[in-house]
Motif scaffolding. Structure first.
Motif, short mmCIF file in Angstrom:
data_model
loop_
_atom_site.label_atom_id
_atom_site.label_comp_id
_atom_site.label_asym_id
_atom_site.label_seq_id
_atom_site.Cartn_x
_atom_site.Cartn_y
_atom_site.Cartn_z
N ARG A 1 0.84 -1.21 0.00
CA ARG A 1 0.00 0.00 0.00
C ARG A 1 0.88 1.26 0.00
O ARG A 1 0.63 2.20 -0.74
CB ARG A 1 -0.93 0.01 1.21
CG ARG A 1 -1.84 1.23 1.25
CD ARG A 1 -2.67 1.30 2.53
NE ARG A 1 -3.36 0.08 2.86
CZ ARG A 1 -4.57 -0.26 2.38
NH1 ARG A 1 -5.20 0.54 1.57
NH2 ARG A 1 -5.14 -1.39 2.75
N GLU B 1 -0.17 9.66 -8.98
CA GLU B 1 -1.46 9.46 -9.65
C GLU B 1 -2.46 8.72 -8.77
O GLU B 1 -3.65 8.68 -9.07
CB GLU B 1 -1.28 8.68 -10.96
CG GLU B 1 -0.48 9.40 -12.02
CD GLU B 1 0.99 9.10 -11.91
OE1 GLU B 1 1.37 8.01 -11.46
OE2 GLU B 1 1.79 9.98 -12.29
N VAL B 2 -1.99 8.09 -7.69
CA VAL B 2 -2.86 7.26 -6.85
C VAL B 2 -3.37 8.08 -5.67
O VAL B 2 -2.59 8.62 -4.90
CB VAL B 2 -2.10 6.01 -6.35
CG1 VAL B 2 -2.96 5.20 -5.40
CG2 VAL B 2 -1.65 5.16 -7.52
N SER B 3 -4.71 8.16 -5.55
CA SER B 3 -5.28 8.89 -4.42
C SER B 3 -5.83 7.93 -3.38
O SER B 3 -5.66 8.13 -2.19
CB SER B 3 -6.36 9.85 -4.89
OG SER B 3 -7.37 9.14 -5.58
N SER B 4 -6.51 6.88 -3.82
CA SER B 4 -7.02 5.88 -2.88
C SER B 4 -6.82 4.49 -3.49
O SER B 4 -6.74 4.34 -4.71
CB SER B 4 -8.50 6.12 -2.58
OG SER B 4 -9.26 5.93 -3.75
N ILE B 5 -6.74 3.50 -2.62
CA ILE B 5 -6.47 2.14 -3.07
C ILE B 5 -7.57 1.22 -2.57
O ILE B 5 -7.78 1.09 -1.36
CB ILE B 5 -5.10 1.64 -2.56
CG1 ILE B 5 -4.00 2.56 -3.08
CG2 ILE B 5 -4.85 0.21 -2.98
CD1 ILE B 5 -2.67 2.36 -2.43
N SER C 1 3.03 6.73 -5.65
CA SER C 1 2.78 7.26 -6.98
C SER C 1 1.85 8.47 -6.88
O SER C 1 0.80 8.40 -6.22
CB SER C 1 2.13 6.19 -7.86
OG SER C 1 1.77 6.74 -9.11
N THR D 1 -2.70 -6.78 -6.62
CA THR D 1 -1.33 -6.33 -6.87
C THR D 1 -0.35 -7.18 -6.08
O THR D 1 0.69 -7.61 -6.61
CB THR D 1 -1.18 -4.85 -6.51
OG1 THR D 1 -2.10 -4.09 -7.29
CG2 THR D 1 0.23 -4.37 -6.77
N MET E 1 2.35 1.69 -3.45
CA MET E 1 1.34 2.14 -4.39
C MET E 1 0.99 3.61 -4.16
O MET E 1 0.81 4.38 -5.11
CB MET E 1 0.08 1.27 -4.29
CG MET E 1 0.29 -0.15 -4.79
SD MET E 1 -1.12 -1.22 -4.48
CE MET E 1 -2.28 -0.64 -5.71
N LYS E 2 0.91 4.03 -2.91
CA LYS E 2 0.56 5.42 -2.59
C LYS E 2 1.70 6.38 -2.91
O LYS E 2 1.49 7.59 -2.98
CB LYS E 2 0.16 5.55 -1.13
CG LYS E 2 -1.25 5.08 -0.86
CD LYS E 2 -1.74 5.58 0.47
CE LYS E 2 -3.23 5.30 0.55
NZ LYS E 2 -3.83 5.97 1.69
#
Length: 134
Positions: A21, A29-33, A27, A41, A24-25
């Motif tokens: 997580r 471009e990523v706001s929520s996962i 990045s 993933t 991924m965060k």
């Protein structure tokens, strides 16, 4: 959902979801996962690493030694088209002395190239001067 995030024997993935997580965060471009996206993933990453290790073991010297080595992984990244995107991440190991020799050679080659370029500039300046003087 308890099986996904909770520890224990029934875990469906081996990799720590909290770390995935965080990655991924990182990045912009990523706001929520979504929890499902996180799980998929993690599982895809796990399967990819397993495939890379198995392929490297089968096609490297791991069989002979009974172990997977870094050189097996770097050889796979360099030789197999599927894994060539990892070549920068898994470079072949070289001795420090060889690396220093490579740096010295590049430096010498660079100096020779600069000297040749300066000689070419001098030749051009002389021929331009001759044309102007005529």
């Amino acid at each position: 959902a308890a099986r996904l995030s909770g520890g224990g024997e029934n875990r469906l993935v081996s990799l720590p979801l909290s770390r995935i997580r965080v990655i991924m965060k990182s990045s912009p471009e990523v706001s929520s996962i979504n929890q499902d996206a996180l799980f998929l993933t993690a599982k895809a990453t796990e399967l990819f690493v397993q495939y890379l290790a198995t392929y490297s073991y089968k096609h490297g010297r791991g069989k002979e030694k009974g172990a997977l080595t870094y050189s097996d992984l770097s050889h796979t990244a360099e030789e197999c088209e599927t894994f060539q995107f990892l070549a920068d991440i898994l470079p072949k190991k070289i001795l420090a002395s060889k690396y220093l020799k490579m740096l010295e050679k590049e430096k010498r080659d660079g100096e020779v190239g600069e000297d040749e370029a300066e000689d070419d500039d001098d030749d051009e300046a002389e021929s331009v001067g001759e044309d102007v003087g005529s």
